[in-house]
Design a protein around this motif. Structure first.
Motif, PDB file in Angstrom:
ATOM      1  N   GLY A   2      22.024 -66.884  10.330  1.00 45.25           N
ATOM      2  CA  GLY A   2      23.123 -65.931  10.235  1.00 45.25           C
ATOM      3  C   GLY A   2      24.437 -66.597   9.905  1.00 45.25           C
ATOM      4  N   ALA A   3      25.408 -65.783   9.561  1.00 40.94           N
ATOM      5  CA  ALA A   3      26.759 -66.277   9.299  1.00 40.94           C
ATOM      6  C   ALA A   3      27.385 -66.754  10.607  1.00 40.94           C
ATOM      7  N   VAL A   4      28.313 -67.698  10.508  1.00 43.20           N
ATOM      8  CA  VAL A   4      29.005 -68.245  11.671  1.00 43.20           C
ATOM      9  C   VAL A   4      30.479 -67.869  11.565  1.00 43.20           C
ATOM     10  N   PHE A   5      31.016 -67.276  12.633  1.00 46.21           N
ATOM     11  CA  PHE A   5      32.416 -66.856  12.688  1.00 46.21           C
ATOM     12  C   PHE A   5      33.106 -67.607  13.818  1.00 46.21           C
ATOM     13  N   GLU A   6      34.242 -68.283  13.518  1.00 47.75           N
ATOM     14  CA  GLU A   6      34.989 -68.967  14.569  1.00 47.75           C
ATOM     15  C   GLU A   6      35.723 -67.973  15.461  1.00 47.75           C
ATOM     16  N   SER A   7      36.080 -66.827  14.918  1.00 44.96           N
ATOM     17  CA  SER A   7      36.635 -65.719  15.695  1.00 44.96           C
ATOM     18  C   SER A   7      36.297 -64.440  14.941  1.00 44.96           C
ATOM     19  N   GLU A   8      36.455 -63.311  15.591  1.00 51.75           N
ATOM     20  CA  GLU A   8      36.125 -62.049  14.934  1.00 51.75           C
ATOM     21  C   GLU A   8      37.116 -61.778  13.799  1.00 51.75           C
ATOM     22  N   PRO A   9      36.619 -61.550  12.576  1.00 54.50           N
ATOM     23  CA  PRO A   9      37.523 -61.253  11.465  1.00 54.50           C
ATOM     24  C   PRO A   9      38.216 -59.907  11.669  1.00 54.50           C
ATOM     25  N   CYS A  10      39.332 -59.726  11.009  1.00 55.43           N
ATOM     26  CA  CYS A  10      40.020 -58.435  11.002  1.00 55.43           C
ATOM     27  C   CYS A  10      39.530 -57.661   9.780  1.00 55.43           C
ATOM     28  N   PHE A  11      39.065 -56.443  10.000  1.00 55.91           N
ATOM     29  CA  PHE A  11      38.617 -55.561   8.925  1.00 55.91           C
ATOM     30  C   PHE A  11      39.567 -54.359   8.901  1.00 55.91           C
ATOM     31  N   SER A  21      26.734 -63.107   3.607  1.00 52.93           N
ATOM     32  CA  SER A  21      25.371 -63.645   3.635  1.00 52.93           C
ATOM     33  C   SER A  21      25.172 -64.610   4.789  1.00 52.93           C
ATOM     34  N   GLY A  22      23.903 -64.759   5.151  1.00 53.08           N
ATOM     35  CA  GLY A  22      23.543 -65.748   6.151  1.00 53.08           C
ATOM     36  C   GLY A  22      23.932 -67.134   5.664  1.00 53.08           C
ATOM     37  N   GLY A  23      24.368 -67.960   6.569  1.00 50.63           N
ATOM     38  CA  GLY A  23      24.772 -69.312   6.209  1.00 50.63           C
ATOM     39  C   GLY A  23      26.248 -69.455   5.925  1.00 50.63           C
ATOM     40  N   ALA A  24      26.951 -68.352   5.701  1.00 48.13           N
ATOM     41  CA  ALA A  24      28.399 -68.427   5.462  1.00 48.13           C
ATOM     42  C   ALA A  24      29.101 -68.872   6.741  1.00 48.13           C
ATOM     43  N   LYS A  25      30.186 -69.615   6.582  1.00 47.79           N
ATOM     44  CA  LYS A  25      30.997 -70.045   7.719  1.00 47.79           C
ATOM     45  C   LYS A  25      32.411 -69.511   7.505  1.00 47.79           C
ATOM     46  N   ILE A  26      32.886 -68.718   8.462  1.00 51.20           N
ATOM     47  CA  ILE A  26      34.182 -68.049   8.361  1.00 51.20           C
ATOM     48  C   ILE A  26      35.083 -68.570   9.471  1.00 51.20           C
ATOM     49  N   GLY A  27      36.280 -69.045   9.123  1.00 47.71           N
ATOM     50  CA  GLY A  27      37.217 -69.600  10.095  1.00 47.71           C
ATOM     51  C   GLY A  27      37.886 -68.538  10.962  1.00 47.71           C
ATOM     52  N   LYS A  28      38.888 -68.955  11.699  1.00 48.48           N
ATOM     53  CA  LYS A  28      39.627 -68.071  12.609  1.00 48.48           C
ATOM     54  C   LYS A  28      40.648 -67.240  11.842  1.00 48.48           C
ATOM     55  N   ASP A  29      40.940 -66.052  12.378  1.00 47.68           N
ATOM     56  CA  ASP A  29      42.027 -65.197  11.880  1.00 47.68           C
ATOM     57  C   ASP A  29      41.892 -64.855  10.398  1.00 47.68           C
ATOM     58  N   VAL A  30      40.698 -64.532   9.970  1.00 48.14           N
ATOM     59  CA  VAL A  30      40.449 -64.157   8.579  1.00 48.14           C
ATOM     60  C   VAL A  30      40.524 -62.640   8.450  1.00 48.14           C
ATOM     61  N   VAL A  31      41.203 -62.169   7.391  1.00 46.92           N
ATOM     62  CA  VAL A  31      41.328 -60.745   7.108  1.00 46.92           C
ATOM     63  C   VAL A  31      40.419 -60.430   5.915  1.00 46.92           C
ATOM     64  N   ILE A  32      39.517 -59.454   6.095  1.00 41.30           N
ATOM     65  CA  ILE A  32      38.552 -59.096   5.060  1.00 41.30           C
ATOM     66  C   ILE A  32      38.663 -57.596   4.796  1.00 41.30           C
ATOM     67  N   PHE A  33      39.039 -57.240   3.576  1.00 42.89           N
ATOM     68  CA  PHE A  33      39.159 -55.830   3.209  1.00 42.89           C
ATOM     69  C   PHE A  33      37.819 -55.268   2.747  1.00 42.89           C
ATOM     70  N   GLN A  34      37.788 -54.000   2.387  1.00 44.03           N
ATOM     71  CA  GLN A  34      36.560 -53.293   2.060  1.00 44.03           C
ATOM     72  C   GLN A  34      35.909 -53.811   0.777  1.00 44.03           C
ATOM     73  N   HIS A  35      34.598 -53.674   0.714  1.00 43.34           N
ATOM     74  CA  HIS A  35      33.768 -53.998  -0.450  1.00 43.34           C
ATOM     75  C   HIS A  35      33.809 -55.471  -0.858  1.00 43.34           C
ATOM     76  N   VAL A  36      34.044 -56.355   0.090  1.00 43.69           N
ATOM     77  CA  VAL A  36      34.057 -57.799  -0.167  1.00 43.69           C
ATOM     78  C   VAL A  36      32.634 -58.337  -0.101  1.00 43.69           C
ATOM     79  N   THR A  37      32.323 -59.302  -0.980  1.00 48.60           N
ATOM     80  CA  THR A  37      31.045 -60.010  -0.933  1.00 48.60           C
ATOM     81  C   THR A  37      31.308 -61.486  -0.718  1.00 48.60           C
ATOM     82  N   ILE A  38      30.698 -62.039   0.308  1.00 47.93           N
ATOM     83  CA  ILE A  38      30.711 -63.478   0.557  1.00 47.93           C
ATOM     84  C   ILE A  38      29.246 -63.881   0.449  1.00 47.93           C
ATOM     85  N   GLY A  39      28.872 -64.375  -0.743  1.00 44.03           N
ATOM     86  CA  GLY A  39      27.464 -64.446  -1.096  1.00 44.03           C
ATOM     87  C   GLY A  39      26.877 -65.824  -1.261  1.00 44.03           C
TER      88      GLY A  39
END
Length: 95
Positions: A2-11, A21-39
């Motif tokens: 699965g994906a790894v999140f250092e903190s819960e992203p803001c949506f 996608s599985g395997g993605a690594k997301i840092g702290k305090d990340v803002v992700i808007f609608q229809h984004v693909t991290i693939g």
């Protein structure tokens, strides 16, 4: 895996159409808007196989795509509808 999140992203607009996608690594305090693909790139002959690594305090605009095994530095900004397929330095912008 699965994906790894250092903190819960803001949506700000919810998770409608967001794909991480599985395997993605997301840092702290990340803002992700609608229809984004991290693939994840899975093509056999690809030089960039793997999932993105995204730094802290990044802003990913609506319908943006971050694909392949790329490293995105902290405080990075991705404009709406942009595609990121190579490493990006901290405090840079992709539009």
């Amino acid at each position: 895996m699965g994906a790894v999140f250092e903190s819960e992203p803001c949506f700000p607009h919810g998770t409608c159409g967001v794909f991480i996608s599985g395997g993605a690594k997301i840092g702290k305090d990340v803002v992700i808007f609608q229809h984004v693909t991290i693939g994840y790139e899975s093509l056999e002959n690809s030089d960039n196989q793997g999932a993105p690594v995204i730094g802290n305090s990044c802003y990913i605009g609506s319908s943006a795509k971050i694909i392949d095994f790329v490293r995105v530095g902290g405080r990075f900004r991705v404009g709406a509808n942009s595609v990121v397929y190579s490493d990006m330095e901290s405090e840079s912008v992709a539009v």
